[in-house]
Design a protein around this motif. Structure first.
Motif, PDB file in Angstrom:
ATOM      1  N   PHE A  27      -5.076  -4.503   6.043  1.00 30.61           N
ATOM      2  CA  PHE A  27      -4.843  -4.548   4.581  1.00 30.61           C
ATOM      3  C   PHE A  27      -5.096  -3.184   3.952  1.00 30.61           C
ATOM      4  O   PHE A  27      -4.358  -2.745   3.080  1.00 30.61           O
ATOM      5  CB  PHE A  27      -5.734  -5.628   3.951  1.00 30.61           C
ATOM      6  CG  PHE A  27      -5.337  -6.996   4.427  1.00 30.61           C
ATOM      7  CD1 PHE A  27      -4.228  -7.651   3.867  1.00 30.61           C
ATOM      8  CD2 PHE A  27      -6.029  -7.623   5.455  1.00 30.61           C
ATOM      9  CE1 PHE A  27      -3.840  -8.904   4.323  1.00 30.61           C
ATOM     10  CE2 PHE A  27      -5.639  -8.868   5.902  1.00 30.61           C
ATOM     11  CZ  PHE A  27      -4.544  -9.519   5.341  1.00 30.61           C
ATOM     12  N   ARG A  28      -6.129  -2.516   4.398  1.00 27.33           N
ATOM     13  CA  ARG A  28      -6.441  -1.186   3.861  1.00 27.33           C
ATOM     14  C   ARG A  28      -5.341  -0.202   4.252  1.00 27.33           C
ATOM     15  O   ARG A  28      -4.894   0.610   3.442  1.00 27.33           O
ATOM     16  CB  ARG A  28      -7.794  -0.710   4.441  1.00 27.33           C
ATOM     17  CG  ARG A  28      -8.346   0.558   3.849  1.00 27.33           C
ATOM     18  CD  ARG A  28      -8.744   0.426   2.402  1.00 27.33           C
ATOM     19  NE  ARG A  28      -9.640  -0.701   2.171  1.00 27.33           N
ATOM     20  CZ  ARG A  28      -9.848  -1.231   0.967  1.00 27.33           C
ATOM     21  NH1 ARG A  28      -9.262  -0.748  -0.091  1.00 27.33           N
ATOM     22  NH2 ARG A  28     -10.675  -2.252   0.825  1.00 27.33           N
ATOM     23  N   ALA A  29      -4.860  -0.338   5.480  1.00 30.18           N
ATOM     24  CA  ALA A  29      -3.796   0.550   5.959  1.00 30.18           C
ATOM     25  C   ALA A  29      -2.542   0.372   5.093  1.00 30.18           C
ATOM     26  O   ALA A  29      -1.917   1.342   4.667  1.00 30.18           O
ATOM     27  CB  ALA A  29      -3.487   0.253   7.410  1.00 30.18           C
ATOM     28  N   ARG A  30      -2.215  -0.869   4.847  1.00 37.41           N
ATOM     29  CA  ARG A  30      -1.026  -1.193   4.037  1.00 37.41           C
ATOM     30  C   ARG A  30      -1.183  -0.636   2.615  1.00 37.41           C
ATOM     31  O   ARG A  30      -0.253  -0.110   2.020  1.00 37.41           O
ATOM     32  CB  ARG A  30      -0.848  -2.717   4.032  1.00 37.41           C
ATOM     33  CG  ARG A  30       0.019  -3.300   2.943  1.00 37.41           C
ATOM     34  CD  ARG A  30       1.490  -2.920   3.125  1.00 37.41           C
ATOM     35  NE  ARG A  30       2.317  -3.330   2.020  1.00 37.41           N
ATOM     36  CZ  ARG A  30       2.341  -2.775   0.822  1.00 37.41           C
ATOM     37  NH1 ARG A  30       1.576  -1.734   0.556  1.00 37.41           N
ATOM     38  NH2 ARG A  30       3.161  -3.228  -0.110  1.00 37.41           N
ATOM     39  N   GLU A  31      -2.405  -0.728   2.126  1.00 39.91           N
ATOM     40  CA  GLU A  31      -2.654  -0.373   0.728  1.00 39.91           C
ATOM     41  C   GLU A  31      -2.609   1.140   0.512  1.00 39.91           C
ATOM     42  O   GLU A  31      -2.054   1.626  -0.454  1.00 39.91           O
ATOM     43  CB  GLU A  31      -4.028  -0.927   0.327  1.00 39.91           C
ATOM     44  CG  GLU A  31      -4.392  -0.646  -1.109  1.00 39.91           C
ATOM     45  CD  GLU A  31      -5.894  -0.668  -1.297  1.00 39.91           C
ATOM     46  OE1 GLU A  31      -6.556  -1.473  -0.634  1.00 39.91           O
ATOM     47  OE2 GLU A  31      -6.389   0.164  -2.067  1.00 39.91           O
ATOM     48  N   VAL A  32      -3.203   1.878   1.463  1.00 39.52           N
ATOM     49  CA  VAL A  32      -3.427   3.301   1.197  1.00 39.52           C
ATOM     50  C   VAL A  32      -2.424   4.224   1.888  1.00 39.52           C
ATOM     51  O   VAL A  32      -2.169   5.326   1.415  1.00 39.52           O
ATOM     52  CB  VAL A  32      -4.881   3.686   1.546  1.00 39.52           C
ATOM     53  CG1 VAL A  32      -5.071   3.773   3.041  1.00 39.52           C
ATOM     54  CG2 VAL A  32      -5.285   4.991   0.899  1.00 39.52           C
ATOM     55  N   CYS A  33      -1.795   3.740   2.986  1.00 44.13           N
ATOM     56  CA  CYS A  33      -0.990   4.679   3.791  1.00 44.13           C
ATOM     57  C   CYS A  33       0.489   4.680   3.396  1.00 44.13           C
ATOM     58  O   CYS A  33       1.000   3.715   2.856  1.00 44.13           O
ATOM     59  CB  CYS A  33      -1.103   4.313   5.257  1.00 44.13           C
ATOM     60  SG  CYS A  33      -2.768   4.495   5.834  1.00 44.13           S
ATOM     61  N   ASP A  34       1.133   5.791   3.724  1.00 42.76           N
ATOM     62  CA  ASP A  34       2.573   5.895   3.507  1.00 42.76           C
ATOM     63  C   ASP A  34       3.315   5.307   4.701  1.00 42.76           C
ATOM     64  O   ASP A  34       4.305   4.622   4.543  1.00 42.76           O
ATOM     65  CB  ASP A  34       2.970   7.369   3.358  1.00 42.76           C
ATOM     66  CG  ASP A  34       2.264   8.006   2.183  1.00 42.76           C
ATOM     67  OD1 ASP A  34       2.398   7.503   1.068  1.00 42.76           O
ATOM     68  OD2 ASP A  34       1.524   8.995   2.402  1.00 42.76           O
ATOM     69  N   ARG A  35       2.790   5.624   5.870  1.00 39.36           N
ATOM     70  CA  ARG A  35       3.417   5.094   7.077  1.00 39.36           C
ATOM     71  C   ARG A  35       2.345   4.518   7.997  1.00 39.36           C
ATOM     72  O   ARG A  35       1.190   4.949   7.961  1.00 39.36           O
ATOM     73  CB  ARG A  35       4.194   6.189   7.813  1.00 39.36           C
ATOM     74  CG  ARG A  35       5.534   6.490   7.138  1.00 39.36           C
ATOM     75  CD  ARG A  35       6.423   7.327   8.039  1.00 39.36           C
ATOM     76  NE  ARG A  35       5.798   8.578   8.401  1.00 39.36           N
ATOM     77  CZ  ARG A  35       5.940   9.141   9.584  1.00 39.36           C
ATOM     78  NH1 ARG A  35       6.646   8.539  10.523  1.00 39.36           N
ATOM     79  NH2 ARG A  35       5.376  10.303   9.836  1.00 39.36           N
ATOM     80  N   ILE A  36       2.795   3.591   8.824  1.00 38.80           N
ATOM     81  CA  ILE A  36       1.848   2.916   9.726  1.00 38.80           C
ATOM     82  C   ILE A  36       2.456   2.896  11.134  1.00 38.80           C
ATOM     83  O   ILE A  36       3.649   2.630  11.289  1.00 38.80           O
ATOM     84  CB  ILE A  36       1.595   1.461   9.263  1.00 38.80           C
ATOM     85  CG1 ILE A  36       0.911   1.477   7.873  1.00 38.80           C
ATOM     86  CG2 ILE A  36       0.721   0.697  10.258  1.00 38.80           C
ATOM     87  CD1 ILE A  36       1.041   0.169   7.132  1.00 38.80           C
ATOM     88  N   GLY A  37       1.622   3.190  12.108  1.00 44.82           N
ATOM     89  CA  GLY A  37       2.070   3.080  13.495  1.00 44.82           C
ATOM     90  C   GLY A  37       1.182   2.081  14.222  1.00 44.82           C
ATOM     91  O   GLY A  37      -0.024   2.065  14.008  1.00 44.82           O
TER      92      GLY A  37
END
Lengths: 239, 469
Positions: free
Chosen positions: A198-208
């Motif tokens: 959830f934090r990754a989704r909230e703060v990041c532009d891209r996710i791997g």
């Protein structure tokens, strides 16, 4: 900062420890002003990737560059750009927050006035009352803030974060997210290894998504909702 | 690097436990220095009083036959060197008092004194015990987790990212711990200097400087090796265990093992063997107390020829005095031969033991410490030689008085007067000058330098291989 084209780039990197493959042909790029999150289970290769960018782990094959400089062979140079925030920022407990910041800055050859040091800490979210208190009395979130202040005062162009929000309360976690967005806005490239979908989704532009050393999926966070990301992540982990 | 050292010292300064331990230890050190100094002063005063008393006794001899006076004899005292209360060395075993008497020389070996190197320091609160055994232990406890704690906490990565080079880091950690040891050493020397301000001179300062240098080098070796282990092993406990093992090996096992081996490689004769050999050689000389002795007869013949008379009774001098001096001189030759052999063996033992410093820097430290404080066996041997020279002059003066003082042969009732006894010079101890004895300890100092340089290389290459990730 605007003129600096900071970029993290891993090209076909592989790393094995004995028979165990930590990374297999990983390709990864983080642009200037971008926040990239590496999601994955324990042992997926997140920390190995970060250690390669830090110049502490050499890839068996492939190249790792920061601003087009080899992070392994030119580590002394690339490290000047890097701010690193580990899962637990262990500062010197007998020093205050401001003394820790001063010490780490001086190691980097930077001498700041007390006012400037206080500004850095405040900018990174540490309340002024805490500046002169010994770090032994700090919460994990406060130590993370000092850790970020160290990187910020160093004028890092690249931030490498290894599980930074682990163990933080929601408020501290939120503050960290805001701080990262602010740094990205200023042009920093941020690579964050995390379990926190959830934090990754909230703060990041891209996710791997990393699985057993393979980058199995890359996506923009705006393309998915948090729930969709969780579903996607779980599917990859199950298969 | 200075920043890292400063930070380490901030840790020392802000840790209440460490401050408490340091303060308590400093008190013990100062107490040991104070007690040592007091003991030395009391001992000095006691010796001076005794020496004065003995001299008075000697000068108060109203009238006495010189040969009786030679057996009456006297005692001489070795003034303890100013620095010997920092390191008592072999003094507690050899003692500082020697008898001066006709026909009787002082022995050097066949006592515990022959164990000149491996002397146990445990059991007494002495500065040397604290400086040689306890301070290094403190340094080990300070240094064993210095780098491993940075590794375990993850700070090492941060430090390196901030620009600290691994070698800088381990060297700075070593130096900060080393400086702690140096500070303790400096306090000891400073307090001692202040307590003995009136006795300080170039000789004492020179010896103190070398004493300080020897300990400084040894502390660097201990600090550096502990930091090396701390950097080498991931686990601080392993570093501590390794270093404690080395400490025990260096201070307890190796010195005793090496000393036993040295005594086997270069054995000293047993007391019985030595005395039998002396007796045999002595029997070939002149018996001063036996007029019918063959060699005595030959001397008598030569003397009668020299003075151009036919019988002893015609001599203007007392032939008994000549015979006794001849006997004494023959005895001296015998003593020189046997004592020379012993000194040669002791010299070989010393040299072989010194080479042990290649394996164990503690041996070099002990040698240098005792040497520079003037309390080792070499200094004691020098004292013995001085006393023997004095004894020979003393006995010759008495024999000459017996021979040429106005008595006739066989006149054992003749007595020299008080003026004569007053004219016999008193013993004056000449302390060995640093410049003279320094070559004896250059090897020990050299080995300590060798170890310090070796440890620096260890740190340099150890830091290169240190795992940071």
């Amino acid at each position: 900062m605007e003129n600096f084209y900071a970029m993290l780039k891993a090209t076909n990197i592989s790393k094995s420890y004995g028979n165990s493959h930590a990374l297999k042909d990983l390709n990864l790029t983080v642009q200037s002003g971008e926040i990239y999150s590496l999601l994955g289970a324990n042992g997926a290769g997140k920390s190995t990737t970060i250690n390669m960018f830090l110049g502490f782990t050499e890839p068996d094959s492939g190249t790792v560059t920061i601003a087009e400089k080899d992070a392994t062979k030119q580590a002394a140079e690339t490290r000047k750009f890097i701010g690193y925030i580990p899962e637990n920022v262990n500062l010197y407990p007998y020093l205050s927050g401001i003394e820790n910041l001063d010490y780490f800055c001086r190691l980097a050859g930077l001498k700041y006035s007390t006012g400037e040091l206080q500004d850095f800490l405040t900018t990174c979210g540490l309340q002024s009352e805490a500046h002169k208190k010994k770090v032994s009395g700090y919460s994990k979130g406060m130590r993370q803030k000092v850790g970020i202040a160290i990187a910020y005062a160093k004028k890092a162009k690249v931030y490498l974060l290894d599980e930074p929000a682990s163990g933080l309360d929601p408020l501290a976690s939120n503050e960290l997210s805001e701080l990262l967005r602010k740094l990205a806005k200023e042009g920093a490239s941020i690579l964050m290894a995390t379990h926190d979908i959830f934090r990754a989704r909230e703060v990041c532009d891209r996710i791997g998504i990393l699985k057993q050393g393979n980058l199995v999926k890359e996506l923009k966070s705006e393309e998915v909702t948090a729930n969709e990301l969780e579903q996607l992540y779980l599917e990859y982990m199950k298969n | 690097m200075w920043q890292i050292i400063k930070n380490e010292w901030q840790f020392l300064g802000r840790s209440r436990m460490l401050l408490g331990i340091s303060f308590a230890f400093l008190l013990i050190l100062v107490l040991a220095v104070f007690l040592g100094s007091q003991q030395k002063q009391k001992q000095s005063e006691a010796y001076q009083t005794a020496q004065k008393h003995l001299r008075q006794q000697w000068e108060n001899i109203d009238a006495m036959n010189p040969h009786s006076a030679a057996h009456y004899g006297t005692y001489v005292f070795k003034p303890t060197s100013l620095l010997s209360s920092l390191d008592e060395g072999v003094n507690s075993i050899t003692g500082n008092v020697l008898r001066v008497e006709g026909h009787v020389q002082n022995e050097i070996v066949h006592s515990e004194a022959s164990q000149m190197q491996a002397i146990s320091k445990f059991g007494k609160l002495k500065s040397s015990l604290l400086l040689q055994y306890i301070v290094p232990l403190l340094l080990i406890f300070l240094a064993f987790h210095s780098v491993s704690s940075e590794k375990q906490s993850g700070r090492l990565k941060l430090l390196v990212l901030q620009g600290a080079k691994p070698f800088q880091l381990v060297l700075a950690k070593t130096l900060s711990v080393w400086v702690y040891g140096i500070a303790l050493l400096a306090v000891v020397v400073l307090v001692y200097g202040l307590m003995n301000l009136q006795y300080l001179n170039g000789e004492v300062l020179g010896r103190t400087a070398f004493f300080f240098l020897s300990y400084a080098l040894y502390y660097f070796v201990v600090s550096g090796l502990t930091v090396f282990f701390s950097a080498r092993w991931q686990n601080a406990t392993v570093a501590l265990t390794s270093m404690l093992g080395i400490w025990i090996l260096w201070t307890v096992f190796l010195p005793n093992m090496l000393m036993s081996s040295v005594e086997k490689w270069h054995p000293l004769p047993s007391r019985n063997e030595f005395q039998a050999a002396m007796k045999e050689d002595r029997s070939k000389g002149i018996d001063g107390h036996n007029p019918s002795d063959e060699r005595g007869k030959a001397l008598e013949k030569a003397t009668l020829a020299k003075y151009g008379v036919d019988s002893i009774s015609q001599l203007e001098i007392n032939f008994d005095g000549l015979r006794m001096q001849a006997d004494e001189e023959y005895g001296n030759q015998v003593w020189d031969k046997h004592f020379g052999n012993l000194r040669e063996v002791l010299g070989k033992q010393k040299q072989t033991y010194q080479i042990g410093g290649l394996l164990n820097p503690f041996i070099s430290l002990q040698n240098a410490s005792m040497g520079f404080t003037g309390s080792d066996n070499l200094h004691h041997q020098a004292f013995l030689v001085q006393v023997e020279h004095y004894r020979r002059g003393f006995i010759k003066t008495l024999n000459d008085e017996h021979a040429f003082g106005g008595s006739k042969t066989g006149d054992w009732g003749w007595k020299a007067n008080n003026d004569f006894f007053k004219s016999v010079p008193d013993y004056q101890y000449q302390p060995a000058a640093l410049a003279t004895v320094l070559p004896n300890y250059i090897y020990d100092l050299g080995l300590l330098f060798f170890w310090a340089i070796g440890i620096s290389f260890f740190l340099f290459f150890g830091a290169k291989k240190m795992s940071i990730a």
